[in-house]
Structure formats: C-alpha cells, structure tokens
Design an enzyme around this catalytic site. Structure first.
Site, PDB file in Angstrom:
ATOM      1  N   ARG A 100     -51.241  30.137 -90.201  1.00  0.00           N
ATOM      2  CA  ARG A 100     -51.926  29.024 -90.864  1.00  0.00           C
ATOM      3  C   ARG A 100     -51.819  29.083 -92.388  1.00  0.00           C
ATOM      4  O   ARG A 100     -51.610  28.058 -93.024  1.00  0.00           O
ATOM      5  CB  ARG A 100     -53.366  28.893 -90.397  1.00  0.00           C
ATOM      6  CG  ARG A 100     -54.379  29.815 -91.016  1.00  0.00           C
ATOM      7  CD  ARG A 100     -55.635  29.817 -90.226  1.00  0.00           C
ATOM      8  NE  ARG A 100     -55.355  30.297 -88.884  1.00  0.00           N
ATOM      9  CZ  ARG A 100     -55.909  29.826 -87.774  1.00  0.00           C
ATOM     10  NH1 ARG A 100     -56.800  28.880 -87.836  1.00  0.00           N
ATOM     11  NH2 ARG A 100     -55.601  30.329 -86.605  1.00  0.00           N
ATOM     12  N   THR A 101     -51.945  30.259 -92.962  1.00  0.00           N
ATOM     13  CA  THR A 101     -51.928  30.315 -94.427  1.00  0.00           C
ATOM     14  C   THR A 101     -50.547  29.932 -94.969  1.00  0.00           C
ATOM     15  O   THR A 101     -50.426  29.159 -95.916  1.00  0.00           O
ATOM     16  CB  THR A 101     -52.350  31.718 -94.916  1.00  0.00           C
ATOM     17  OG1 THR A 101     -53.622  32.036 -94.355  1.00  0.00           O
ATOM     18  CG2 THR A 101     -52.441  31.770 -96.423  1.00  0.00           C
ATOM     19  N   LYS A 158     -42.879  51.003 -99.437  1.00  0.00           N
ATOM     20  CA  LYS A 158     -43.812  50.668-100.509  1.00  0.00           C
ATOM     21  C   LYS A 158     -43.230  50.928-101.896  1.00  0.00           C
ATOM     22  O   LYS A 158     -42.246  51.596-102.061  1.00  0.00           O
ATOM     23  CB  LYS A 158     -45.096  51.481-100.341  1.00  0.00           C
ATOM     24  CG  LYS A 158     -46.049  50.868 -99.356  1.00  0.00           C
ATOM     25  CD  LYS A 158     -47.258  51.737 -99.164  1.00  0.00           C
ATOM     26  CE  LYS A 158     -47.129  52.507 -97.862  1.00  0.00           C
ATOM     27  NZ  LYS A 158     -48.106  53.567 -97.763  1.00  0.00           N
ATOM     28  N   ARG A 212     -48.339  37.451 -99.643  1.00  0.00           N
ATOM     29  CA  ARG A 212     -49.262  38.186 -98.760  1.00  0.00           C
ATOM     30  C   ARG A 212     -48.664  39.562 -98.521  1.00  0.00           C
ATOM     31  O   ARG A 212     -47.460  39.692 -98.296  1.00  0.00           O
ATOM     32  CB  ARG A 212     -49.442  37.452 -97.436  1.00  0.00           C
ATOM     33  CG  ARG A 212     -50.228  38.287 -96.432  1.00  0.00           C
ATOM     34  CD  ARG A 212     -50.624  37.498 -95.214  1.00  0.00           C
ATOM     35  NE  ARG A 212     -51.747  36.616 -95.493  1.00  0.00           N
ATOM     36  CZ  ARG A 212     -52.459  36.001 -94.560  1.00  0.00           C
ATOM     37  NH1 ARG A 212     -52.152  36.152 -93.292  1.00  0.00           N
ATOM     38  NH2 ARG A 212     -53.468  35.223 -94.878  1.00  0.00           N
ATOM     39  N   HIS A 260     -58.597  37.418-100.652  1.00  0.00           N
ATOM     40  CA  HIS A 260     -57.869  36.271-100.096  1.00  0.00           C
ATOM     41  C   HIS A 260     -58.527  35.040-100.744  1.00  0.00           C
ATOM     42  O   HIS A 260     -59.287  34.317-100.101  1.00  0.00           O
ATOM     43  CB  HIS A 260     -58.022  36.277 -98.573  1.00  0.00           C
ATOM     44  CG  HIS A 260     -57.194  35.281 -97.836  1.00  0.00           C
ATOM     45  ND1 HIS A 260     -56.379  34.358 -98.450  1.00  0.00           N
ATOM     46  CD2 HIS A 260     -57.045  35.068 -96.493  1.00  0.00           C
ATOM     47  CE1 HIS A 260     -55.782  33.618 -97.527  1.00  0.00           C
ATOM     48  NE2 HIS A 260     -56.171  34.033 -96.336  1.00  0.00           N
TER      49      HIS A 260
HETATM   50  C1  NCD Z   1     -57.416  35.842 -92.394  1.00  0.00           C
HETATM   51  C2  NCD Z   1     -56.519  36.833 -93.065  1.00  0.00           C
HETATM   52  O1  NCD Z   1     -55.325  36.880 -92.811  1.00  0.00           O
HETATM   53  O2  NCD Z   1     -57.041  37.572 -93.880  1.00  0.00           O
HETATM   54  N1  NCD Z   1     -56.770  34.773 -91.795  1.00  0.00           N
HETATM   55  C3  NCD Z   1     -56.416  33.702 -92.557  1.00  0.00           C
HETATM   56  O3  NCD Z   1     -55.868  33.816 -93.616  1.00  0.00           O
HETATM   57  N2  NCD Z   1     -56.765  32.496 -92.075  1.00  0.00           N
HETATM   58  C4  NCD Z   1     -58.376  36.490 -91.489  1.00  0.00           C
HETATM   59  C5  NCD Z   1     -57.846  37.198 -90.287  1.00  0.00           C
HETATM   60  O4  NCD Z   1     -56.660  37.464 -90.160  1.00  0.00           O
HETATM   61  O5  NCD Z   1     -58.688  37.522 -89.442  1.00  0.00           O
END
Ligand code: NCD
Length: 317
Positions: A61-62, A89, A111, A139
């Site tokens: 989703r993100t 890393k 991310r 986040h």
């Molecule tokens: C969250 C994340 O990735 O931190 N999800 C998101 O971004 N919608 C929370 C999760 O993964 O539980």
C-alpha cells in the site's frame, strides 16, 4: 512566502516538526482529497520531475500510494524494488544512494529495515528524501494520514484521547503517531503486553496500560497495530489465539471505549490476531478504508511541499 510554510528539505520523521508544519501538510492534503474524488485527477505541478520509490523492504500500500500520488501530480515515477537478500548494510546502502543520485531524481521515497538508514541515505544525495518507514523508528506519512483521517472525522486532534494498541515495540507507525499526537495536543495511551512495549516507553509521553479494559476506557480513537512477526526473533506472545483473547479488538472490548469511538489500523491487518472482522468492517466506526484514501492525499501534499522548497536556500533539516 507565509511564515508557517513547511521549510524542511526532507521528511525523515515527525520528530522535529512543529504543529504549524503538521497543519500546513494537513491543510494542503485536504485540498487533494477533493481533487482525488473527481473524474479529472491529474495536475502538472511535478511535470518534468522524477520520483524514485526505493523500497528495501516489501510494501504494497505505501509504495502504491506514493506511486499514485506522484503520477497524479504529473511526475515520472520509477519503482525500484531492492531485495533485502541482495543487500548488505552500510556500504551497499551508500552505493545505492550514490547510484540513484547520479540519475538526478527530485524525490527519493525510501523504505528500509534498519532504523536510521533513510537519514543516512538523505545525507548522501542532492534531492529531497521521504522516509517511507525505517525499521522500528518512524513512518511519518502514515502518522500524517492518520491525523488527517482523525481531523476530518472529529474536526480536531487536540483534546482527543487515542489508544495505540498492540505491537508498539516493533512499530514505526506507533512512534510517528506518538510524536504527532503529542505535538497536536492529544492524549496518547499505549495498551500492550509488557513484551511488546519498548523499555521506558512512558518517556515518549504516553500513559501505559497492560489491559484493554482499562486502556480503552473513554478513548475517542482505538488505533490497532499489526503483530509484526517478521521483526520478532524469539517468542513475544504465547500464541496468536491467546493474543487475540487478551489484546485483539472485538465488539466486547470496543465497549470499553466511548460510544462514538473510531477504529483505525495502518494495514495490512491480521484478522483474528489483533483485530476481529466485525469491528474492522464496521462501516460506521472503522476508518481503515478512509486511512488509505487519505494516504494518497497526504503524500501528494508532501511531494508538493518538498519539491517547492528545493533550491530555496540552505536546507533546514
Ligand atoms: C506499516 C508499516 O509498514 O510500518 N504498514 C504501512 O505502512 N501501511 C505497518 C505494518 O506493517 O504493520
């Protein structure tokens, strides 16, 4: 330029943002909510700009939300999925940053499974960087979209009581929300078993509860968190069934909250683990779908503000 304008070069976290910064993003996002509901959704504000989605950790989703947001503003959006297994890393991260930087992107959305990695990367590149989640650290766009969702429904953030429930220990969503809600004058509680809370969590400015009946008493918002098994090394809960019994949100536990309390979850949900389907799908009280809608609007606002600031003098953060 008005004195309340958002003046940061990057968006790495909610920590460090002022209430004015936050309101500025939310006010602009409100205008995009309306635009996104129309048939014609495309602007040319970011025409000629390049956004690279750089996800070192899986996301649906993100990543999609940032892609939709960038495209609606007219940017070219490139999705770079970096498999975690092919990544080492430190050096590799910097190498990736330098490679991407050489392509002259305008915005990098990053991310990464390690807390602090996105900040490190931001120090090596010339463009704006948005943290789309770094380890269990922050986040920020999730907290902003949660705030917009609450503000539109309740008309305010200040004075509300919000219970953040579940796996706070591994949750960057919880940390960003705690910063934001405190900055905006809400009261924040965390409700979780001791094994799922960070040491000295009360220093973050929250009230701590280990029991849902007490923790949910009279709250306005119940924010559930996913049990993040992929971040757990060892056993944090006896079993998912037992976890649901004590900490999963169902109709019985929801009765402890205010009669008009609303339910939130950042997704993806583990139904039957931290949340039951009846409450998750309650069309009057669950805001989970609205959160996804607000996500696109908030990300459009962030992209607009960060690209607008580029080239306007020295970076502030
Ligand atoms: C969250 C994340 O990735 O931190 N999800 C998101 O971004 N919608 C929370 C999760 O993964 O539980």
């Amino acid at each position: 330029m008005d004195s309340h304008a958002y003046r940061h070069r990057h968006l790495l976290g909610i920590e460090g943002l002022t209430p004015e910064d936050i309101n500025h993003v939310l006010d602009l996002a409100d205008t995009y909510v309306e635009m996104n509901r129309q048939a014609e959704k495309k602007k040319s504000l970011l025409r000629g700009r390049t956004l690279i989605n750089c996800f070192f950790e899986n996301s649906t989703r993100t990543r999609t939300s940032f892609e939709v947001a960038g495209k609606r503003l007219g940017a070219d959006v490139i999705n770079m999925a970096v498999a975690v297994s092919s990544m080492r890393k430190g050096e590799t991260l910097i190498d990736t940053a330098m490679t991407l930087n050489a392509m002259h992107p305008d915005v990098l959305v990053v991310r990464h499974p390690e807390s602090g990695a996105v900040q490190l990367l931001s120090e090596k590149v010339d463009c704006a960087v948005i943290n789309a989640g770094d380890g269990s650290h922050e986040h920020p766009t999730q907290a902003l979209l949660d705030a917009l969702t609450i503000r539109r429904r309740k008309g305010k953030l200040g004075g509300l009581t919000v219970a953040i429930c579940g796996d706070v220990l591994h949750s960057r969503v919880a940390r960003s929300n705690i910063w934001l809600l405190n900055a905006m004058g809400a009261r924040v509680r965390v409700v979780a078993p001791r094994t799922l809370l960070p040491a000295q969590v009360e220093h973050l400015g929250v009230e701590v509860f280990h029991d849902m009946a007490e923790g949910l008493a009279d709250v306005d918002i119940v924010m559930m968190l996913r049990l993040q098994s992929e971040r757990m090394h060892g056993s944090f809960v006896p079993s998912t069934r037992e976890y649901f019994h004590f900490f999963g949100l169902d109709e019985d536990k929801l009765k402890f909250a205010k009669a008009d309390a609303l339910i939130m979850h950042p997704g993806p949900m583990n139904r039957g683990v931290e949340i039951g389907s009846t409450v998750a799908d309650d069309i009057d009280r669950s805001l989970i779908r609205q959160q996804v809608e607000m996500g696109v609007a908030v990300r459009m606002a962030c992209l607009e503000l960060l690209t607008r600031e580029l080239g306007n003098g020295p970076p502030i953060k």
